[in-house]
Design a protein around this motif. Structure first.
Motif, PDB file in Angstrom:
ATOM      1  N   GLY A 149      78.945  17.979 -39.912  1.00 38.92           N
ATOM      2  CA  GLY A 149      78.039  16.925 -40.358  1.00 38.92           C
ATOM      3  C   GLY A 149      76.684  17.005 -39.678  1.00 38.92           C
ATOM      4  N   VAL A 150      76.701  17.198 -38.359  1.00 41.46           N
ATOM      5  CA  VAL A 150      75.446  17.294 -37.610  1.00 41.46           C
ATOM      6  C   VAL A 150      74.683  18.550 -38.007  1.00 41.46           C
ATOM      7  CG1 VAL A 150      74.427  17.529 -35.313  1.00 41.46           C
ATOM      8  CG2 VAL A 150      76.317  15.945 -35.675  1.00 41.46           C
ATOM      9  N   ALA A 151      75.414  19.651 -38.209  1.00 40.85           N
ATOM     10  CA  ALA A 151      74.770  20.901 -38.623  1.00 40.85           C
ATOM     11  C   ALA A 151      74.093  20.740 -39.980  1.00 40.85           C
ATOM     12  CB  ALA A 151      75.792  22.028 -38.670  1.00 40.85           C
ATOM     13  N   ALA A 152      74.772  20.063 -40.907  1.00 40.80           N
ATOM     14  CA  ALA A 152      74.195  19.839 -42.237  1.00 40.80           C
ATOM     15  C   ALA A 152      72.943  18.966 -42.148  1.00 40.80           C
ATOM     16  CB  ALA A 152      75.231  19.185 -43.156  1.00 40.80           C
ATOM     17  N   ALA A 153      73.016  17.918 -41.322  1.00 44.52           N
ATOM     18  CA  ALA A 153      71.860  17.036 -41.158  1.00 44.52           C
ATOM     19  C   ALA A 153      70.698  17.775 -40.513  1.00 44.52           C
ATOM     20  CB  ALA A 153      72.251  15.821 -40.317  1.00 44.52           C
ATOM     21  N   THR A 154      71.001  18.599 -39.513  1.00 47.58           N
ATOM     22  CA  THR A 154      69.954  19.372 -38.840  1.00 47.58           C
ATOM     23  C   THR A 154      69.299  20.354 -39.807  1.00 47.58           C
ATOM     24  OG1 THR A 154      71.176  19.217 -36.741  1.00 47.58           O
ATOM     25  CG2 THR A 154      69.460  20.900 -36.893  1.00 47.58           C
ATOM     26  N   GLY A 155      70.127  21.005 -40.628  1.00 50.40           N
ATOM     27  CA  GLY A 155      69.585  21.922 -41.629  1.00 50.40           C
ATOM     28  C   GLY A 155      68.700  21.203 -42.640  1.00 50.40           C
ATOM     29  N   GLY A 156      69.111  20.002 -43.027  1.00 46.99           N
ATOM     30  CA  GLY A 156      68.304  19.221 -43.966  1.00 46.99           C
ATOM     31  C   GLY A 156      66.957  18.841 -43.386  1.00 46.99           C
ATOM     32  N   ILE A 157      66.956  18.480 -42.104  1.00 48.76           N
ATOM     33  CA  ILE A 157      65.705  18.126 -41.426  1.00 48.76           C
ATOM     34  C   ILE A 157      64.785  19.347 -41.337  1.00 48.76           C
ATOM     35  CG2 ILE A 157      64.702  17.426 -39.218  1.00 48.76           C
ATOM     36  CD1 ILE A 157      67.257  15.706 -38.827  1.00 48.76           C
ATOM     37  N   ALA A 158      65.369  20.481 -40.987  1.00 45.58           N
ATOM     38  CA  ALA A 158      64.579  21.717 -40.900  1.00 45.58           C
ATOM     39  C   ALA A 158      63.965  22.057 -42.258  1.00 45.58           C
ATOM     40  CB  ALA A 158      65.451  22.866 -40.416  1.00 45.58           C
ATOM     41  N   LEU A 159      64.740  21.897 -43.314  1.00 46.76           N
ATOM     42  CA  LEU A 159      64.235  22.167 -44.667  1.00 46.76           C
ATOM     43  C   LEU A 159      63.110  21.206 -45.027  1.00 46.76           C
ATOM     44  CD1 LEU A 159      64.465  23.694 -47.343  1.00 46.76           C
ATOM     45  CD2 LEU A 159      66.238  22.051 -48.041  1.00 46.76           C
ATOM     46  N   MET A 160      63.273  19.945 -44.669  1.00 44.31           N
ATOM     47  CA  MET A 160      62.244  18.948 -44.973  1.00 44.31           C
ATOM     48  C   MET A 160      60.929  19.294 -44.274  1.00 44.31           C
ATOM     49  SD  MET A 160      62.322  14.835 -44.242  1.00 44.31           S
ATOM     50  CE  MET A 160      62.405  15.075 -42.454  1.00 44.31           C
ATOM     51  N   TYR A 161      61.008  19.685 -43.009  1.00 45.83           N
ATOM     52  CA  TYR A 161      59.801  20.064 -42.271  1.00 45.83           C
ATOM     53  C   TYR A 161      59.177  21.334 -42.857  1.00 45.83           C
ATOM     54  CZ  TYR A 161      60.256  16.661 -38.479  1.00 45.83           C
ATOM     55  OH  TYR A 161      60.287  15.508 -37.736  1.00 45.83           O
ATOM     56  N   PHE A 162      60.024  22.251 -43.289  1.00 45.09           N
ATOM     57  CA  PHE A 162      59.510  23.495 -43.877  1.00 45.09           C
ATOM     58  C   PHE A 162      58.762  23.197 -45.175  1.00 45.09           C
ATOM     59  CE2 PHE A 162      60.112  27.150 -46.766  1.00 45.09           C
ATOM     60  CZ  PHE A 162      59.458  28.128 -46.024  1.00 45.09           C
ATOM     61  N   VAL A 163      59.332  22.344 -46.006  1.00 46.33           N
ATOM     62  CA  VAL A 163      58.672  21.970 -47.263  1.00 46.33           C
ATOM     63  C   VAL A 163      57.359  21.243 -46.974  1.00 46.33           C
ATOM     64  CG1 VAL A 163      58.847  20.505 -49.321  1.00 46.33           C
ATOM     65  CG2 VAL A 163      60.815  21.868 -48.585  1.00 46.33           C
ATOM     66  N   ALA A 164      57.378  20.371 -45.960  1.00 48.85           N
ATOM     67  CA  ALA A 164      56.150  19.645 -45.599  1.00 48.85           C
ATOM     68  C   ALA A 164      55.063  20.613 -45.143  1.00 48.85           C
ATOM     69  CB  ALA A 164      56.455  18.635 -44.497  1.00 48.85           C
ATOM     70  N   MET A 165      55.465  21.645 -44.388  1.00 50.75           N
ATOM     71  CA  MET A 165      54.490  22.632 -43.917  1.00 50.75           C
ATOM     72  C   MET A 165      53.903  23.421 -45.080  1.00 50.75           C
ATOM     73  SD  MET A 165      55.058  25.753 -41.191  1.00 50.75           S
ATOM     74  CE  MET A 165      56.151  26.636 -42.326  1.00 50.75           C
ATOM     75  N   ILE A 166      54.749  23.842 -46.016  1.00 50.22           N
ATOM     76  CA  ILE A 166      54.275  24.587 -47.187  1.00 50.22           C
ATOM     77  C   ILE A 166      53.340  23.721 -48.023  1.00 50.22           C
ATOM     78  CG2 ILE A 166      54.971  25.704 -49.335  1.00 50.22           C
ATOM     79  CD1 ILE A 166      55.621  27.313 -46.816  1.00 50.22           C
ATOM     80  N   CYS A 167      53.703  22.457 -48.208  1.00 49.26           N
ATOM     81  CA  CYS A 167      52.868  21.549 -48.999  1.00 49.26           C
ATOM     82  C   CYS A 167      51.504  21.346 -48.350  1.00 49.26           C
ATOM     83  CB  CYS A 167      53.564  20.202 -49.164  1.00 49.26           C
ATOM     84  SG  CYS A 167      54.985  20.223 -50.282  1.00 49.26           S
ATOM     85  N   SER A 168      51.475  21.314 -47.022  1.00 48.88           N
ATOM     86  CA  SER A 168      50.203  21.098 -46.325  1.00 48.88           C
ATOM     87  C   SER A 168      49.222  22.238 -46.576  1.00 48.88           C
ATOM     88  CB  SER A 168      50.449  20.942 -44.817  1.00 48.88           C
ATOM     89  OG  SER A 168      50.917  22.158 -44.243  1.00 48.88           O
TER      90      SER A 168
END
Length: 251
Positions: A149-168
């Motif tokens: 569960g924690v690994a999945a949540a951590t991966g989701g957070i990493a993906l969210m930050y990656f998408v935010a960086m690409i969008c910027s």
């Protein structure tokens, strides 16, 4: 134990699994704790330098050190991750470089929100102590379901930050991550919780490595892995406190 921390993953133990090391050459939990304190001290040492620079008459003087910290932490962090046997050398170098970066970042936040850095530092240490107590007393157990569960949540957070960086890069700002609002604060709180729960998995991974008779250099490697989580937790707490402070100033 499959940790959501890429440093303390199950694969990192493959290099020594099945080998026997004499007690004098084997990792201990106490040894890992000592190495963790050494890395923390090195990070605070260089961080204090760049932090002081940002508070001086010429804050821009910290910028070259900050850039060096970014480059150094990436190089030494990657080297330690992919070559654990180098950890006795590369982990301290990573801590020194990470300190340069964190000190400058902390200084910038302190300029905007007076007193925020001590609050973030104390909150980080307090959270680590609470997570260690919860782990040692069995209040929170690193079960397979918990880890997944924690690994999945951590991966989701990493993906969210990656998408935010690409969008910027295209001029698109994900305001719910950076602009103060009840929603952004709630998201930040959730991220802090996930980062804190990663400490439980790190503690369990360290204990398992010691129980399996990992070689002595693994003390530095696991200390490095724990520090990666602590750095993430500190930065997220710093961001959360800044969002709360900004929200109050806008009221």
């Amino acid at each position: 134990m499959r940790s959501s921390n890429p440093v303390l993953s199950a694969n990192s133990m493959d290099s020594f699994r099945g080998e026997f090391f004499p007690t004098s050459q084997s990792m201990t939990i106490q040894g890992a704790a000592t190495k963790s304190l050494i890395l923390l001290g090195l990070c605070i040492g260089t961080g204090s330098m760049t932090f002081a620079m940002t508070q001086g008459a010429n804050p821009g003087a910290a910028m070259p050190w900050m850039i060096g910290g970014v480059i150094g932490s990436l190089i030494f962090g990657m080297a330690t991750t992919f070559k654990p046997t180098w950890a006795p050398t590369t982990a301290p170098l990573y801590a020194l470089a990470e300190g340069l970066l964190l000190g400058a970042i902390s200084g910038m936040y302190e300029k905007m929100f007076n007193g925020i850095v001590p609050q973030a530092a104390l909150a980080t240490l307090g959270t680590m102590a609470a997570m260690l107590f919860a782990y040692k007393t069995g209040v929170i157990k690193a079960s397979r379901g918990f880890v997944m569960g924690v690994a999945a949540a951590t991966g989701g957070i990493a993906l969210m930050y990656f998408v935010a960086m690409i969008c910027s890069f295209f001029g698109i700002q994900m305001s719910f991550l950076y602009k103060p609002s009840p929603f952004s604060i709630a998201i930040s709180v959730g991220i802090v919780i996930v980062a804190a729960l990663n400490l439980i998995i790190d503690f369990a991974a360290i204990q398992q490595a010691a129980a399996q008779g990992a070689p002595k250099y693994y003390e530095w490697y696991t200390a490095f892995g724990l520090m990666v989580t602590l750095v993430w937790l500190y930065v997220e707490i710093l961001r959360l406190l800044s969002l709360i402070a900004s929200s109050k100033s806008n009221d």
